[in-house]
Design an enzyme around this catalytic site. Structure first.
Site, PDB file in Angstrom:
ATOM      1  N   SER A 107      -1.075  -4.715   0.491  1.00 42.73           N
ATOM      2  CA  SER A 107       0.003  -5.698   0.501  1.00 42.73           C
ATOM      3  C   SER A 107       1.045  -5.263   1.546  1.00 42.73           C
ATOM      4  CB  SER A 107       0.623  -5.817  -0.889  1.00 42.73           C
ATOM      5  OG  SER A 107       1.549  -6.861  -0.906  1.00 42.73           O
ATOM      6  N   LEU A 108       0.539  -5.024   2.726  1.00 46.35           N
ATOM      7  CA  LEU A 108       1.323  -4.341   3.755  1.00 46.35           C
ATOM      8  C   LEU A 108       2.445  -5.215   4.322  1.00 46.35           C
ATOM      9  CD1 LEU A 108      -1.628  -2.626   5.673  1.00 46.35           C
ATOM     10  CD2 LEU A 108      -0.330  -1.757   3.719  1.00 46.35           C
TER      11      LEU A 108
ATOM     12  N   HIS B 110       5.309  -0.548   6.021  1.00 45.30           N
ATOM     13  CA  HIS B 110       4.060   0.208   6.197  1.00 45.30           C
ATOM     14  C   HIS B 110       3.720   0.352   7.686  1.00 45.30           C
ATOM     15  CE1 HIS B 110       3.390  -1.646   2.103  1.00 45.30           C
ATOM     16  NE2 HIS B 110       3.140  -0.383   1.853  1.00 45.30           N
TER      17      HIS B 110
ATOM     18  N   ASP C 151      10.524   5.332  -1.522  1.00 44.64           N
ATOM     19  CA  ASP C 151      10.174   6.042  -2.755  1.00 44.64           C
ATOM     20  C   ASP C 151      10.544   7.512  -2.561  1.00 44.64           C
ATOM     21  OD1 ASP C 151       8.955   3.863  -4.291  1.00 44.64           O
ATOM     22  OD2 ASP C 151       7.552   3.820  -2.635  1.00 44.64           O
TER      23      ASP C 151
ATOM     24  N   VAL D 280      12.642   0.629   5.913  1.00 44.76           N
ATOM     25  CA  VAL D 280      12.801  -0.565   6.760  1.00 44.76           C
ATOM     26  C   VAL D 280      13.416  -1.646   5.884  1.00 44.76           C
ATOM     27  CG1 VAL D 280      11.603  -2.288   8.163  1.00 44.76           C
ATOM     28  CG2 VAL D 280      10.831   0.086   8.190  1.00 44.76           C
TER      29      VAL D 280
ATOM     30  N   SER E  80       6.587  -4.479  -1.445  1.00 40.24           N
ATOM     31  CA  SER E  80       5.548  -5.475  -1.749  1.00 40.24           C
ATOM     32  C   SER E  80       5.950  -6.333  -2.950  1.00 40.24           C
ATOM     33  CB  SER E  80       4.234  -4.771  -2.071  1.00 40.24           C
ATOM     34  OG  SER E  80       3.921  -3.877  -1.041  1.00 40.24           O
ATOM     35  N   ARG E  81       6.817  -5.791  -3.801  1.00 42.23           N
ATOM     36  CA  ARG E  81       7.191  -6.532  -5.012  1.00 42.23           C
ATOM     37  C   ARG E  81       8.315  -7.545  -4.767  1.00 42.23           C
ATOM     38  NH1 ARG E  81       5.889  -1.253  -7.203  1.00 42.23           N
ATOM     39  NH2 ARG E  81       4.371  -1.391  -8.880  1.00 42.23           N
TER      40      ARG E  81
HETATM   41  O1  PAF Z   1       3.636   4.611  -2.404  1.00 42.25           O
HETATM   42  C1  PAF Z   1       2.517   4.121  -2.657  1.00 42.25           C
HETATM   43  O2  PAF Z   1       2.142   3.087  -2.148  1.00 42.25           O
HETATM   44  C2  PAF Z   1       1.609   4.844  -3.655  1.00 42.25           C
HETATM   45  O3  PAF Z   1       2.337   5.424  -4.671  1.00 42.25           O
HETATM   46  C3  PAF Z   1       0.673   5.851  -2.984  1.00 42.25           C
HETATM   47  C4  PAF Z   1       1.441   6.995  -2.354  1.00 42.25           C
HETATM   48  C5  PAF Z   1      -0.183   5.158  -1.944  1.00 42.25           C
HETATM   49  C6  PAF Z   1      -0.265   6.463  -4.034  1.00 42.25           C
HETATM   50  O4  PAF Z   1      -1.027   5.491  -4.662  1.00 42.25           O
END
Ligand code: PAF
Length: 285
Positions: free
Chosen positions: A33-34, A38, A159, A185, A195-196
């Site tokens: 879901s880029l 990303h 995160d 970003v 993505s949410r």
């Molecule tokens: O941040 C994320 O998208 C996920 O937690 C990860 C690091 C790909 C692990 O599933």
């Protein structure tokens, strides 16, 4: 771009790229879901690592795997957005060399019985609210590292706590992989890309940037006011504006424990719910 879907494809790719000692394979782990966040990690992966500037960033691999064991709510896993074809097109356009899209059986084959337990930076905040979440993240990331054997991996700073948990794990287990965080970003109005975000209603979407604005205001006020009252006031303002605040705190930027004062060693972190969407954000000094 190579699209790798099973373990044999991956082994074959890993075997045939034949990197020299001075060349790096950089992994960007994702759940698909880029979005532009990303893609900024992919761009970063194409640049030399500040930790090893002499090494050539020869290959960039992205993994796409919606990891079931890091979801504490089955509903959240079910509704996690998936757009594989579009993701592949985005990555190809971004100049990614290979994408690895395993299924659950490839990642957790029959008999898989190992889970990484994480403490320290994983205990509070997201860790306290989402039981098993960081253990699930650490386990999948360790498995990706074992299968892909990258030299370096890049994670988004959105995160922030996840990044600290992974850095800790890699150091504790001497995995020998360079871990880099890349800046958040944001949309033009300041909302951190996620993505949410697509689950926000139009009204919630209009309110959502208030979270980042509040972080900026808190940072400003911390220059000459005591943290306790500044944070308390900000939590109250967010609540009045319709957010359900899980936390808004100043933490030690690596250990993730509450910090008494605002300094270059700290980070301001927040998680707040708006309707059905939980928004995470953070800023540094
Ligand atoms: O941040 C994320 O998208 C996920 O937690 C990860 C690091 C790909 C692990 O599933």
């Amino acid at each position: 771009m190579e699209v790798l879907r099973n373990l044999a494809d991956l082994e074959d790719y890993r075997h045939h790229i034949g990197l020299k000692k001075s060349e790096m394979l950089t992994l960007v782990p994702t759940m698909g879901s880029l979005h532009a966040g990303h893609l900024s990690l992919v761009q970063r992966a194409k640049e030399p690592s500040p930790e090893q500037p002499e090494a050539l960033p020869a290959k960039v691999m992205v993994s796409i795997f919606v990891n079931p064991i890091q979801f504490d709510q089955p509903e959240d896993l079910k509704r996690y957005p998936r757009q594989e074809e579009y993701d592949i097109a985005l990555l190809s356009e971004a100049g990614c060399d290979a994408v690895w899209i395993p299924d659950v059986k490839a990642m957790y084959p029959k008999g898989f019985a190992t889970r990484i337990e994480v403490e320290g930076p994983a205990l509070l905040w997201e860790g306290a609210r989402r039981p098993g979440h960081f253990s699930g993240v650490a386990t999948v990331v360790a498995r990706l590292f074992g299968l892909i054997t990258p030299d370096r991996a890049i994670f988004g700073e959105k995160d922030w706590q996840q990044l600290q948990v992974i850095k800790r794990m890699v150091a504790d287990l001497s995995l020998g992989i360079i871990i880099e965080g890349a800046p958040i970003v944001r949309e033009e109005d300041g909302l951190a890309l996620s993505s949410r975000n697509q689950f926000l209603t139009p009204t919630e979407r209009a309110q959502a940037p208030i979270l980042y604005k509040t972080l900026l205001q808190v940072r400003e006020k911390l220059q000459n006011k005591a943290p306790h009252s500044v944070l308390q006031e900000a939590r109250q303002t967010l609540t009045e504006k319709g957010f359900s605040v899980d936390y808004l705190e100043i933490v030690q930027k690596e250990e993730m424990l509450v910090a008494k004062a605002w300094s270059e060693h700290t980070r301001l972190i927040t998680a707040a719910r708006l309707g059905s969407v939980r928004l995470l954000d953070n800023i540094g000094p």
